[in-house]
Design an enzyme around this catalytic site. Sequence first.
Site, short mmCIF file in Angstrom:
data_model
loop_
_atom_site.label_atom_id
_atom_site.label_comp_id
_atom_site.label_asym_id
_atom_site.label_seq_id
_atom_site.Cartn_x
_atom_site.Cartn_y
_atom_site.Cartn_z
N ASN B 13 0.83 -1.20 0.00
CA ASN B 13 0.00 0.00 0.00
C ASN B 13 0.87 1.27 0.00
O ASN B 13 2.07 1.19 0.25
CB ASN B 13 -0.93 -0.03 1.22
CG ASN B 13 -2.27 0.63 0.93
OD1 ASN B 13 -2.34 1.62 0.21
ND2 ASN B 13 -3.32 0.06 1.46
N CYS B 14 0.25 2.37 -0.22
CA CYS B 14 0.90 3.68 -0.30
C CYS B 14 1.84 3.90 0.87
O CYS B 14 1.44 3.65 2.00
CB CYS B 14 -0.16 4.78 -0.33
SG CYS B 14 0.50 6.45 -0.24
N PRO B 15 3.05 4.39 0.71
CA PRO B 15 3.64 4.81 -0.57
C PRO B 15 4.57 3.75 -1.18
O PRO B 15 5.37 4.08 -2.05
CB PRO B 15 4.46 6.03 -0.15
CG PRO B 15 4.98 5.65 1.22
CD PRO B 15 3.93 4.76 1.84
#
Lengths: 156, 75
Positions: B13-15
């Site tokens: 998931n981000c980032p």
Amino acid sequence: MTTKKMAIIATKGTLDMAYPPFILASTAAALGYEVEIFFTFYGLQLLRKDLSDVMISPLANPAMPMPVPMPVMVQMLPGMESMATMMMKQKLKKHGVASLEELRDLCLEADVKFIACQMTVDLFEFDKSEFIENVEYGGATSFFGFAGETDICLFV
Amino acid sequence: MNFDKELDARGLNCPLPIIKTKKALVDMTSDQVLRVLSTDCGSVKDMAAFAEQTGNTLMGQEEANGEYVFYMKKK
């Protein structure tokens, strides 16, 4: 093209508030920014070698999504903080969000500069040997030396 | 589409997808193409933003069954 710069002041030492500085700093570095984070007050806890004491509390955190509605009287019971922290860490892992340690390492790998507030170290009588090694110690003036020339400057 | 290197960022998931993309590009030469697999729906907007800000070219993207594929050409 001149290199863009970003400065962040990290003032919080809880699990939820530890994420934004490290996420923004590592992402900015990936985009080619030169980044510096100034850690002050409780933010210094994020520089400890061991981050297992970085916790989240449901108490005084009314926006935190809970699996079941939890009255404040229950939130203040012993062990609630550890339980909330454990649940939050499980959630982060389940959704593929990096751990704080991983994000911090990515920052260091990308040459993000960490400055620790010397005044806070003195104030709380912190033992510098408990902090990671890639940290410089300075004060507000050294922060402005970099922050004055940045494109983005954030207070977290 | 042809590519020179592949990055499997599925489940991240981000980032992380962006940071791993950046790291993968470091070892590549100009005009080489990196294929990135992702399950993060936020990476659709982020990959385009990454390309725009870094000067690399997002040559194409596909989506199937909640999985995204990006082709990033190094500048």
